[in-house]
Write an enzyme that holds these catalytic residues in place. Sequence first.
Site, short mmCIF file in Angstrom:
data_model
loop_
_atom_site.label_atom_id
_atom_site.label_comp_id
_atom_site.label_asym_id
_atom_site.label_seq_id
_atom_site.Cartn_x
_atom_site.Cartn_y
_atom_site.Cartn_z
N LYS A 191 7.24 1.32 -8.49
CA LYS A 191 6.24 1.52 -9.53
C LYS A 191 6.90 1.62 -10.90
O LYS A 191 6.45 0.99 -11.87
CB LYS A 191 5.42 2.77 -9.26
CG LYS A 191 4.26 2.97 -10.22
CD LYS A 191 3.87 4.43 -10.39
CE LYS A 191 4.83 5.16 -11.29
NZ LYS A 191 4.39 6.52 -11.63
N ASP A 206 -0.08 3.11 -9.57
CA ASP A 206 0.01 4.57 -9.61
C ASP A 206 -1.26 5.14 -8.97
O ASP A 206 -2.06 4.40 -8.40
CB ASP A 206 0.20 5.07 -11.04
CG ASP A 206 -1.02 4.83 -11.92
OD1 ASP A 206 -2.01 4.21 -11.46
OD2 ASP A 206 -1.00 5.28 -13.09
#
Length: 216
Positions: free
Chosen positions: A114, A132
């Site tokens: 991420k 996220d």
Amino acid sequence: MINTVLDYLEELFPNPVCELNYKNDYELLIAIMLSAQTTDKRVNIVTKDLFSKYKSAKELSLADIKDVEDIIRSLGNYTKKSYAVIEIAKKITEWGSVPKSRNLLLSLPMVGRKTVNVFLSEYYGIPNIAVDTHVERVSKRLGISSPSSDVLKVENNLKKVIPRDLWCDTHLRLVLFGRYYCTARNPKCDNCKLKYLCQKDKIKWANAHFIFVCVF
């Protein structure tokens, strides 16, 4: 369906921007890493002090870890993050700048997929979609991903339905939509143009059913 979603997100956020404050590549990378399990607002408070005291990656690489801990203490997992801040600064000092190489970035402490996706998208404009908690929640509520999908599956599902040239902006829009509209608690559903697509109640029922089966 996806065009309706994209059009509405663009209507809400015509010029989406990252809400982390940064002046250069290493400040952005460190800020993204620090943002795990906390808010951008909180990260901006601590990085203002951190980057004011240590004005370069080299200075930060030589910082006393206890001092870094004191500065970022309000963040979750601050002891491990303090170690990561200094180690990342050491590698960036060695490299001269933050690289575009995904493998090199992933070799850094507390830097996962991420973080890399956000960095490459924001700093270098390389098409990516980072997942996220906001992006995952919105994707599942809109039926783009199933409730059981893990973050990699969510990322791949989004990349399949969203044109590649829109990945960077759409990632930001999904984050902002989840942060300010499609929130985890008390989402602003009444005026949402995507309400008819929302699977929120179905997801809630499915989770409750799963817990019931596991318990009994």
